[in-house]
Design an enzyme around this catalytic site. Structure first.
Site, PDB file in Angstrom:
ATOM      1  N   HIS A 142      18.499  34.535  49.053  1.00 36.64           N
ATOM      2  CA  HIS A 142      19.736  34.635  49.833  1.00 36.64           C
ATOM      3  C   HIS A 142      19.772  33.570  50.928  1.00 36.64           C
ATOM      4  CE1 HIS A 142      19.724  39.194  48.680  1.00 36.64           C
ATOM      5  NE2 HIS A 142      19.876  38.399  47.644  1.00 36.64           N
TER       6      HIS A 142
ATOM      7  N   HIS B  82      27.447  38.402  43.763  1.00 34.79           N
ATOM      8  CA  HIS B  82      26.075  38.367  44.257  1.00 34.79           C
ATOM      9  C   HIS B  82      25.158  37.658  43.264  1.00 34.79           C
ATOM     10  CE1 HIS B  82      22.681  39.358  46.731  1.00 34.79           C
ATOM     11  NE2 HIS B  82      22.025  39.611  45.609  1.00 34.79           N
TER      12      HIS B  82
ATOM     13  N   ASP C 286      22.737  34.570  44.086  1.00 35.89           N
ATOM     14  CA  ASP C 286      21.338  34.445  43.666  1.00 35.89           C
ATOM     15  C   ASP C 286      21.101  33.140  42.911  1.00 35.89           C
ATOM     16  OD1 ASP C 286      20.390  36.809  44.752  1.00 35.89           O
ATOM     17  OD2 ASP C 286      20.523  37.951  42.884  1.00 35.89           O
TER      18      ASP C 286
ATOM     19  N   HIS D 223      16.812  35.762  38.175  1.00 38.87           N
ATOM     20  CA  HIS D 223      15.928  34.783  38.819  1.00 38.87           C
ATOM     21  C   HIS D 223      15.062  34.040  37.808  1.00 38.87           C
ATOM     22  CE1 HIS D 223      17.190  36.289  42.641  1.00 38.87           C
ATOM     23  NE2 HIS D 223      16.681  37.486  42.444  1.00 38.87           N
TER      24      HIS D 223
END
Length: 311
Positions: free
Chosen positions: A80, A238, A242, A265
């Site tokens: 973030h 969001h 990321d 991720h």
């Protein structure tokens, strides 16, 4: 016509501090931003160790992005903060970390943006370098995939698909600049499912998670948070945040389009490694001299010292 890009590198004008808890450790943590010289890149300082914010330093991608050794010295949950630096165009920064994790704050990048605004942004007298994508690069994992494609700007196209009807299939696509990041992406919070909490706790994750820093979906597939969502598609926004944080680990802003479907991720890091491992897929460029009011023309240059492809 060229691309409207920032010519010069940036850092912060002054120090600023943020504190809170780590979403996974549940422990109090604090970070201090300090200005850094041109061509430094983003560096995390944890005790007596320094970790450069580049993909070759990534040690784990389970539920967050971690630099260093998961079983030893490391700094976790950097995504973030890195998204805020990417979104606002901060090139050089020293981040002193008291603890082993970046504070989760409200689960978005909004308070990092506020801290950067408080410190102020300083333009430095050294040209910024960009990674320009020259050809498509794609990686797949089961039904998930991610790819870079050539594009005349910096763009993200992210799509997610969850079985939960609270989320379902959502997409977000936009060119990225600091204004769009502030308005459309920075306030989107991390999220999770109540049914996963006990499993995550047993594995040592989400010990600091709460309704103050996460959007939580209950067993009845309804949002538990009393205030509801900040955007109707906050979940995919969001995921875009990321992705921005993970791709900031290229060591430079990229010129191209990043697309993903059911990413995370691990896939973001893998796609970035795939791009940077193929020197025919990108070139390092900077803006040429230009007159006021004219868009930038780009010229190929040598890589910065801190760039991951020089390691």
């Amino acid at each position: 016509m060229g691309i409207d890009l920032q010519d010069y590198q940036t850092t912060l004008k002054s120090r600023v501090t943020l504190s809170g808890i780590g979403v996974h450790s549940g422990k109090p943590v604090a970070i201090h931003f300090a200005p850094a010289d041109a061509d430094t890149g983003v560096v995390f300082q944890v005790a007596d160790r320094e970790f450069r914010a580049i993909v070759s330093e990534v040690g784990a991608t389970d539920l967050c992005t971690l630099l260093g050794d998961p079983a030893g010295q490391h700094v976790a949950t950097i995504e973030h903060l890195m998204a805020a630096l990417f979104g606002l165009g901060i090139d050089n920064l020293l981040i002193e970390v008291e603890g082993a994790e970046i504070p989760i704050l409200d689960g978005s990048a909004a308070q990092f943006v506020e801290a950067i605004d408080l410190a102020g942004i300083e333009v430095q007298g050294v040209k910024r370098r960009y990674i320009r994508v020259l050809k498509p690069v794609r990686i797949e994992s089961g039904a998930s995939w991610a790819e870079f494609r050539p594009y005349g700007g910096t763009r993200f196209e992210v799509e997610i698909d969850f079985e939960s009807p609270a989320i379902g299939r959502q997409s977000f696509a936009s060119d990225i600049n600091d204004d769009i990041f502030r308005r459309e992406i920075s306030r989107a919070r991390t999220f999770g499912f109540m049914k996963d909490v006990e499993r995550l706790w047993a594995a040592g994750y989400a010990l600091g998670s709460s309704l103050e820093n996460s959007v939580v979906i209950g067993d009845d597939n309804h949002i538990i948070n009393m205030e509801g969502l900040r955007f109707s598609n906050e979940f995919v926004r969001h995921k875009t945040l990321d992705a921005m944080g993970d791709l900031a680990l290229a060591g430079a802003r990229f010129i191209g389009c990043f697309r993903s479907y059911r990413g995370g991720h691990r896939l973001n890091a893998a796609a970035l490694r795939r791009l940077l491992s193929d020197r025919s897929a990108f070139e390092v460029v900077e803006t040429s001299r230009r007159e006021r009011g004219r868009s930038a023309e780009l010229i190929a240059v040598s890589a910065a010292v801190h760039a991951p492809w020089t390691l």
